[in-house]
Scaffold this active site. Structure first.
Site, PDB file in Angstrom:
ATOM      1  N   PHE A  16      31.052 108.800  37.017  1.00  0.00           N
ATOM      2  CA  PHE A  16      30.798 110.229  36.805  1.00  0.00           C
ATOM      3  C   PHE A  16      31.899 110.843  35.947  1.00  0.00           C
ATOM      4  O   PHE A  16      31.615 111.575  34.998  1.00  0.00           O
ATOM      5  CB  PHE A  16      30.702 110.983  38.131  1.00  0.00           C
ATOM      6  N   ASP A  39      44.377 104.666  40.065  1.00  0.00           N
ATOM      7  CA  ASP A  39      44.353 103.324  39.505  1.00  0.00           C
ATOM      8  C   ASP A  39      44.851 103.364  38.066  1.00  0.00           C
ATOM      9  O   ASP A  39      44.154 103.818  37.164  1.00  0.00           O
ATOM     10  CB  ASP A  39      42.926 102.767  39.558  1.00  0.00           C
ATOM     11  N   LYS A 129      23.737 111.385  51.788  1.00  0.00           N
ATOM     12  CA  LYS A 129      24.183 110.763  53.041  1.00  0.00           C
ATOM     13  C   LYS A 129      24.911 111.741  53.940  1.00  0.00           C
ATOM     14  O   LYS A 129      25.115 111.472  55.129  1.00  0.00           O
ATOM     15  CB  LYS A 129      25.052 109.543  52.733  1.00  0.00           C
ATOM     16  N   VAL A 170      22.831 107.647  41.879  1.00  0.00           N
ATOM     17  CA  VAL A 170      22.461 107.789  40.475  1.00  0.00           C
ATOM     18  C   VAL A 170      21.799 106.496  40.000  1.00  0.00           C
ATOM     19  O   VAL A 170      22.278 105.393  40.288  1.00  0.00           O
ATOM     20  CB  VAL A 170      23.700 108.099  39.616  1.00  0.00           C
ATOM     21  N   ARG A 174      26.898 101.837  39.768  1.00  0.00           N
ATOM     22  CA  ARG A 174      27.520 100.645  40.333  1.00  0.00           C
ATOM     23  C   ARG A 174      27.269 100.557  41.829  1.00  0.00           C
ATOM     24  O   ARG A 174      27.456 101.511  42.565  1.00  0.00           O
ATOM     25  CB  ARG A 174      29.029 100.702  40.058  1.00  0.00           C
ATOM     26  N   GLU A 257      21.712 102.621  56.803  1.00  0.00           N
ATOM     27  CA  GLU A 257      20.788 102.885  55.701  1.00  0.00           C
ATOM     28  C   GLU A 257      19.627 103.747  56.192  1.00  0.00           C
ATOM     29  O   GLU A 257      19.168 103.614  57.322  1.00  0.00           O
ATOM     30  CB  GLU A 257      20.261 101.562  55.151  1.00  0.00           C
TER      31      GLU A 257
END
Length: 327
Positions: A16, A39, A129, A170, A174, A257
């Site tokens: 994003f 990172d 979620k 999305v 990933r 889930e």
């Protein structure tokens, strides 16, 4: 709106963050975009990827868990887009303390930094979620959402507001189902695993998610949750679109889930308004005179809900194939 403004993106080296940065640079003339993440390798890679914009970008190594570092990064910032989070459901279940530190304590730090540093608007990215959560990740994001809404109670005379943008996975992101299926197909499988044949999902592209964030930055008065009106699809249809004639295998729903993505609950219907291309869930309380909602939309009926299985717009197998070409 974003021209000559300084924008800070937490978790800015993610999918994003990179796409939002490219969108803003293409459509506006920002004064500066600050990429805040922990990172250093990802920052180095992004700096090289965006080398043509080096005069506009600043890379700030830091963690949302570190309030003092966050405050330093927020000096002179006009807008914050809060995208940093621990998102992997199994990782959050196995490391709950770490998820709480980043997703909840980190949210509190973003709020405190914005209030103390003169930031004008904060938009936090949420997730389906967080709605009726069934896993720890969803639980932490629910708390985060509540914190950002309630943050508007503390602005006083400061020119700042906090709002939320909510969407599901999305398409093609990933760790999502499309790259998983694609990898398996390239490995030569003839059947694709589906946890439950009844499963449905919303389809939102990264660009649509970015445009919703831009809308929130432009229009939010404080405490709103912005939700795009987007089509649904059956996961079995996705399998057919990606591997025609395949025989999907039902493998059982995984812990944490959901069968369907939920964006607006029946409990939210009391303060939800429908607009041409989106919904807004307004806060149940207002705390200042500037927090006046735009009620030009249509109030949804009591008991209304918006989930991927009761949607009015659906993608066919052919529709999915066409959209896959753009990923």
């Amino acid at each position: 709106m974003l021209t000559n403004k300084t924008i800070l993106i937490t978790g800015g080296t993610g999918s994003f963050g990179k796409s939002f940065t490219r969108y803003v640079l293409a459509h506006y003339e920002p004064k500066k975009i600050i990429i805040y993440s922990r990172d250093e390798f990802k920052q180095w890679a992004m700096e090289n990827e965006f080398s043509e914009y080096k005069e506009k970008l600043r890379f700030f190594i830091g963690d949302v868990r570190d309030l003092e570092r966050l405050k330093r990064a927020c000096e002179g910032v006009d807008y914050i887009v809060h995208a940093a989070a621990l998102k992997q459901v199994p990782a959050c279940e196995y490391n709950p303390n770490e998820a709480i530190k980043t997703n909840i304590h980190g949210a509190m730090n973003v709020i405190d930094a914005a209030l103390d540093c003169g930031v004008h608007k904060v938009v936090a990215l949420s997730t389906d979620k967080a709605v009726n959560p069934v896993n720890l990740y969803g639980g932490t994001k629910l708390v985060s959402d509540k914190l950002f809404v309630a943050a508007n109670a503390y602005v006083g005379n400061k020119d700042v507001n906090f709002s939320i943008v909510r969407y599901g996975n999305v398409a093609g992101s990933r760790g999502s189902i499309i790259p998983l299926f694609d990898k398996m197909i390239k490995e030569g499988v003839t059947e694709l695993p589906i946890t439950d044949f009844r499963m449905t999902r919303f389809w939102i592209s990264l660009t649509e998610g970015i445009e919703l964030v831009v809308k929130a930055l432009a229009e939010a008065k404080g405490g709103e949750t912005f939700i795009s009106k987007i089509p649904s699809f059956k996961v079995t249809d996705l399998a057919e679109a990606m591997l025609p004639g395949c025989k999907p295998k039902e493998v059982g729903i995984r812990p944490g889930e959901k069968l369907h993505e939920i964006m607006v609950t029946t409990e939210d219907s009391a303060t939800t308004y429908e607009y041409d291309k989106h919904f807004i869930v307004y806060p149940q309380m207002t705390w200042n005179n500037r927090q006046q909602p735009d009620l030009s939309g249509t109030k949804v009926e009591d008991g209304f809900s918006y989930s991927s299985n009761n949607n009015k717009e659906w993608l066919s197998v052919e529709d999915i194939r066409e959209r896959l070409k753009n990923l």
